[in-house]
Design a protein around this motif. Structure first.
Motif, PDB file in Angstrom:
ATOM      1  N   ILE A  59       0.765  -1.460   0.082  1.00  0.00           N
ATOM      2  CA  ILE A  59       0.090   0.062   0.052  1.00  0.00           C
ATOM      3  C   ILE A  59       0.905   1.213   0.035  1.00  0.00           C
ATOM      4  O   ILE A  59       0.507   2.125  -0.851  1.00  0.00           O
ATOM      5  CB  ILE A  59      -0.975  -0.022   1.204  1.00  0.00           C
ATOM      6  N   CYS A  60       1.861   1.264   0.914  1.00  0.00           N
ATOM      7  CA  CYS A  60       2.754   2.491   0.960  1.00  0.00           C
ATOM      8  C   CYS A  60       3.666   2.574  -0.033  1.00  0.00           C
ATOM      9  O   CYS A  60       4.267   1.584  -0.679  1.00  0.00           O
ATOM     10  CB  CYS A  60       3.280   2.570   2.133  1.00  0.00           C
ATOM     11  N   PRO A  61       4.275   3.887  -0.387  1.00  0.00           N
ATOM     12  CA  PRO A  61       5.462   3.706  -1.152  1.00  0.00           C
ATOM     13  C   PRO A  61       6.624   3.035  -0.978  1.00  0.00           C
ATOM     14  O   PRO A  61       7.159   2.631   0.182  1.00  0.00           O
ATOM     15  CB  PRO A  61       5.827   5.436  -1.191  1.00  0.00           C
ATOM     16  N   GLU A  63       9.611   2.698  -1.255  1.00  0.00           N
ATOM     17  CA  GLU A  63      10.982   3.276  -0.801  1.00  0.00           C
ATOM     18  C   GLU A  63      11.647   2.802   0.475  1.00  0.00           C
ATOM     19  O   GLU A  63      10.915   1.822   1.003  1.00  0.00           O
ATOM     20  CB  GLU A  63      10.662   4.774  -1.045  1.00  0.00           C
ATOM     21  N   TYR A  64      12.578   3.457   0.871  1.00  0.00           N
ATOM     22  CA  TYR A  64      13.247   3.055   2.121  1.00  0.00           C
ATOM     23  C   TYR A  64      12.155   3.258   3.302  1.00  0.00           C
ATOM     24  O   TYR A  64      11.559   4.301   3.373  1.00  0.00           O
ATOM     25  CB  TYR A  64      14.365   3.552   2.519  1.00  0.00           C
ATOM     26  N   THR A  65      12.020   2.391   4.089  1.00  0.00           N
ATOM     27  CA  THR A  65      10.866   2.255   5.032  1.00  0.00           C
ATOM     28  C   THR A  65      11.056   1.650   6.500  1.00  0.00           C
ATOM     29  O   THR A  65      12.097   1.261   6.515  1.00  0.00           O
ATOM     30  CB  THR A  65       9.610   1.548   4.324  1.00  0.00           C
ATOM     31  N   CYS A  66      10.365   2.134   7.353  1.00  0.00           N
ATOM     32  CA  CYS A  66      10.368   1.569   8.633  1.00  0.00           C
ATOM     33  C   CYS A  66       9.476   0.439   8.806  1.00  0.00           C
ATOM     34  O   CYS A  66       9.195   0.015  10.016  1.00  0.00           O
ATOM     35  CB  CYS A  66      10.355   2.735   9.647  1.00  0.00           C
ATOM     36  N   CYS A  67       8.563   0.259   7.801  1.00  0.00           N
ATOM     37  CA  CYS A  67       7.630  -0.678   7.878  1.00  0.00           C
ATOM     38  C   CYS A  67       7.941  -1.986   7.208  1.00  0.00           C
ATOM     39  O   CYS A  67       8.361  -2.180   6.270  1.00  0.00           O
ATOM     40  CB  CYS A  67       6.311  -0.339   7.419  1.00  0.00           C
ATOM     41  N   THR A  68       7.639  -3.138   8.153  1.00  0.00           N
ATOM     42  CA  THR A  68       7.732  -4.710   7.731  1.00  0.00           C
ATOM     43  C   THR A  68       6.333  -4.903   7.068  1.00  0.00           C
ATOM     44  O   THR A  68       5.265  -3.972   7.263  1.00  0.00           O
ATOM     45  CB  THR A  68       8.076  -5.529   8.742  1.00  0.00           C
ATOM     46  N   THR A  69       6.237  -6.006   6.504  1.00  0.00           N
ATOM     47  CA  THR A  69       4.790  -6.454   6.077  1.00  0.00           C
ATOM     48  C   THR A  69       3.889  -6.628   7.151  1.00  0.00           C
ATOM     49  O   THR A  69       2.662  -6.288   6.963  1.00  0.00           O
ATOM     50  CB  THR A  69       5.179  -7.976   5.237  1.00  0.00           C
ATOM     51  N   GLU A  70       4.265  -7.085   8.275  1.00  0.00           N
ATOM     52  CA  GLU A  70       3.604  -7.249   9.402  1.00  0.00           C
ATOM     53  C   GLU A  70       3.020  -5.929   9.962  1.00  0.00           C
ATOM     54  O   GLU A  70       1.831  -5.735  10.465  1.00  0.00           O
ATOM     55  CB  GLU A  70       4.268  -8.133  10.715  1.00  0.00           C
ATOM     56  N   GLU A  72       2.674  -3.013   8.061  1.00  0.00           N
ATOM     57  CA  GLU A  72       1.716  -2.659   7.150  1.00  0.00           C
ATOM     58  C   GLU A  72       0.288  -3.351   7.351  1.00  0.00           C
ATOM     59  O   GLU A  72      -0.866  -2.689   7.288  1.00  0.00           O
ATOM     60  CB  GLU A  72       2.219  -2.960   5.880  1.00  0.00           C
ATOM     61  N   ASP A  73       0.131  -4.496   7.759  1.00  0.00           N
ATOM     62  CA  ASP A  73      -0.982  -5.294   8.021  1.00  0.00           C
ATOM     63  C   ASP A  73      -1.839  -5.004   9.178  1.00  0.00           C
ATOM     64  O   ASP A  73      -2.925  -4.576   9.215  1.00  0.00           O
ATOM     65  CB  ASP A  73      -0.863  -6.994   7.926  1.00  0.00           C
ATOM     66  N   LYS A  74      -0.724  -4.760  10.280  1.00  0.00           N
ATOM     67  CA  LYS A  74      -1.723  -4.356  11.326  1.00  0.00           C
ATOM     68  C   LYS A  74      -1.901  -2.890  11.484  1.00  0.00           C
ATOM     69  O   LYS A  74      -3.171  -2.296  11.935  1.00  0.00           O
ATOM     70  CB  LYS A  74      -0.480  -4.340  12.587  1.00  0.00           C
ATOM     71  N   LEU A  75      -1.282  -1.892  10.948  1.00  0.00           N
ATOM     72  CA  LEU A  75      -1.515  -0.597  10.643  1.00  0.00           C
ATOM     73  C   LEU A  75      -2.636  -0.408   9.723  1.00  0.00           C
ATOM     74  O   LEU A  75      -3.488   0.651   9.968  1.00  0.00           O
ATOM     75  CB  LEU A  75      -0.464   0.164  10.163  1.00  0.00           C
TER      76      LEU A  75
END
Length: 555
Positions: A59-61, A63-70, A72-75
């Motif tokens: 869902i999110c761009p 690019e370099y990120t602080c989000c893992t797949t888990e 992104e699912d939880k958020l």
């Protein structure tokens, strides 16, 4: 070491050091995001300490990120829950308005009926004594049917009131003619002469108009409050589509993934997301506003010509007036009935006359206004309706206004004054796309939410139909018509169709004397109908004496 080796190694070391330094710039710390993520109650085991490549993001761009797949699912799930709560909280006012005002109006109306019944019972016990007690079920049945109508029972008000006066005529006719015996068939013939002879004067006609209009308006109004309450409760519980959930995640929590947990969405960006997610709710607005307008019109009727309080407070006085009219015209009524129904048979030998019982009170005492009990927890119909009208006006356009109300919340967006320092869905910068108009069809080009405009929400369409049906009932009630009984005669609704008063003010049919007795013990109505029987001549004599006393006092 040969000099040529040093000449090669040193530049390589410099290159490696510069690459390492560049990597440090790319791999920024996720400390701020970790803190914000943990504050939401999530496990910090899901989140890296430094930014990672974002190819895994859906869902999110990427690019370099602080989000893992888990993460992104939880958020994503968190954004769905927060959206549902936002809609429910934003519609809290309209929901509590209908819940609280329905409860107050219902409480007021029921107490008004109870007080009117107690007042009539107390007044008639004092005025007519045993004569009333022996026939009290006629009056009790009247109030039972009025209550049943109010609570949604299948009661035709006009027929019910006609039946009340016919039954009262039968009882009165026997009392004023104690020397005769009347069979059931004969009494049925007597009741058929109610409209022709008008034994109770003009009171039944006027009272029927007043009661019918007032009860239709009051019952329909409280039904409207019920429908408004149910629709508001249902619509405030949203089920966002997958496309909406993606847009919510992108708006609310993709800043976390980009290492910007404190940056809030741009106001216009929020509006487009909310308009896409709440497109069907906005389509409810047209029918909702028509419903509110119809409620306000009926409220005006309740304040004016259809005021249920001005009808029920003095109903005991009006029925007593009708009984006096019957007694005054008793000879003419009897003669015409005998002519139409035939000469009745003489009654069996009369028992010897007895003295009037000691508890038979022939005094008539009008009740002072100071003695009236306060109805419905200290309010009056006018104050109650005025309060409801103010709240109803505030609830107009509530569904199309939801996106604006939500996006105005400073805990949701950066606000209109911060258009450069807000999240636009990709970065911290101004949001450029134009704002969509309200409603489902206008979301065809919504840049933020994937909306299928060919599939209206069935649930919302059901609420629209419920409002449309209720609005039609309210319009009928405004004109004095009961939607369940459209084929009743014109007399029940004044002159001609409707109420006979399409203007803002109806002519007053007649002035009521607003009096009411103090509350009495309801058990006093439960008088044993098998009380000692008296000779019919004695009953006639007693009733005549009462009426004469009433006439003297009334002068």
């Amino acid at each position: 070491m040969p000099s040529w080796i040093g000449a090669v190694i040193l530049p390589l070391l410099g290159l490696l050091l510069s690459l390492a330094a560049g990597a440090d710039v790319k791999a920024r710390s996720c400390g701020e995001v970790r803190q914000a993520y943990g504050a939401k109650g999530f496990s910090l085991a899901d989140i890296p300490y430094q930014e990672i490549a974002g190819e895994h993001l859906r869902i999110c761009p990427q690019e370099y990120t602080c989000c893992t797949t888990e993460m992104e699912d939880k958020l994503s799930q968190q954004s769905k829950l927060e959206f549902e709560n936002l809609v429910e909280e934003t519609s809290h006012f309209v929901r509590t308005t209908f819940v609280s005002r329905h409860k107050k109006f219902d409480e007021f109306f029921r107490e008004l009926l109870e007080n009117a019944e107690k007042s009539l019972n107390d007044m008639f016990v004092r005025t007519y004594g045993m004569l009333y007690m022996q026939n009290s079920e006629v009056f009790q049945d009247l109030f039972t049917e009025l209550k049943r109508y109010y609570t949604g029972g299948n009661v035709n008000l006009e027929e019910m009131l006609n039946d009340f006066w016919a039954r009262l005529l039968e009882r009165m006719f026997q009392l004023i003619n104690p020397q005769y015996h009347f069979s059931e068939d004969y009494l049925e013939c007597v009741s058929k002469y109610t409209d022709q002879l008008k034994p109770f004067g003009d009171v039944p006609r006027k009272l029927k108009i007043q009661v019918t209009r007032a009860f239709i308006a009051a019952r329909t109004f409280v039904q409207g409050l019920t429908v408004g309450r149910e629709v508001a409760n249902r619509v405030s519980k949203v089920s966002p589509t997958p496309g909406c959930i993606r847009a919510l995640m992108k708006m609310l929590y993709c800043p976390y993934c980009r290492g910007l947990p404190t940056v809030r969405p741009c106001n216009n960006y929020c509006l487009n997301v909310m308009k896409g997610c709440l497109a069907n709710q906005a389509d409810l607005d047209t029918e909702w506003n028509l419903f509110i307008d119809a409620m306000l019109l009926v409220a005006e009727r309740l304040e004016g010509p259809f005021n249920i309080e001005s009808v029920m407070d003095p109903i005991d006085v009006k029925i007593s007036e009708a009984i006096m009219n019957m007694q005054e015209n008793s000879m003419q009524v009897s003669a015409k009935v005998f002519q139409g129904c035939g000469q009745p048979k003489p009654a069996p030998a009369l028992r010897s006359a007895r003295s009037a019982p000691e508890n038979f009170n022939t005094r008539f005492r009008p009740y002072n206004p100071e003695e009236r009990p306060t109805t419905a927890a200290g309010t009056s119909l006018d104050r109650l309706v005025t309060d409801i009208k103010e709240k109803l006006k505030l609830s107009k356009k509530v569904w199309s206004a939801l996106p604006y109300t939500i996006c105005k919340d400073e805990s949701v967006t950066a606000g209109t004054s911060n258009e450069e320092e807000c999240w636009n869905g990709h970065s911290k910068a101004r949001y450029l796309p134009e704002i969509m108009n309200d409603g489902l069809t206008n979301q065809i080009n919504n840049p933020e939410v994937d909306v299928d405009i060919t599939r209206p929400d069935t649930f919302i369409r059901q609420q629209i139909m419920a409002l449309r049906v209720m609005t039609n009932k309210l319009k009928n009630a405004y004109n004095g018509n009961d939607v369940n009984f459209q084929d009743t005669s014109d007399e029940s609704s004044g002159s001609g169709s409707g109420s006979g008063c399409m203007d803002d003010v109806c002519p007053t049919e007649f002035e009521f004397v607003t009096t009411e007795a103090p509350p009495v013990d309801p058990d006093r109505r439960e008088v044993d109908s098998s009380a000692a029987q008296r000779g019919h001549s004695l009953l006639s004599w007693c009733l005549t004496g009462i009426v004469l006393a009433l006439q003297r006092l009334s002068r």
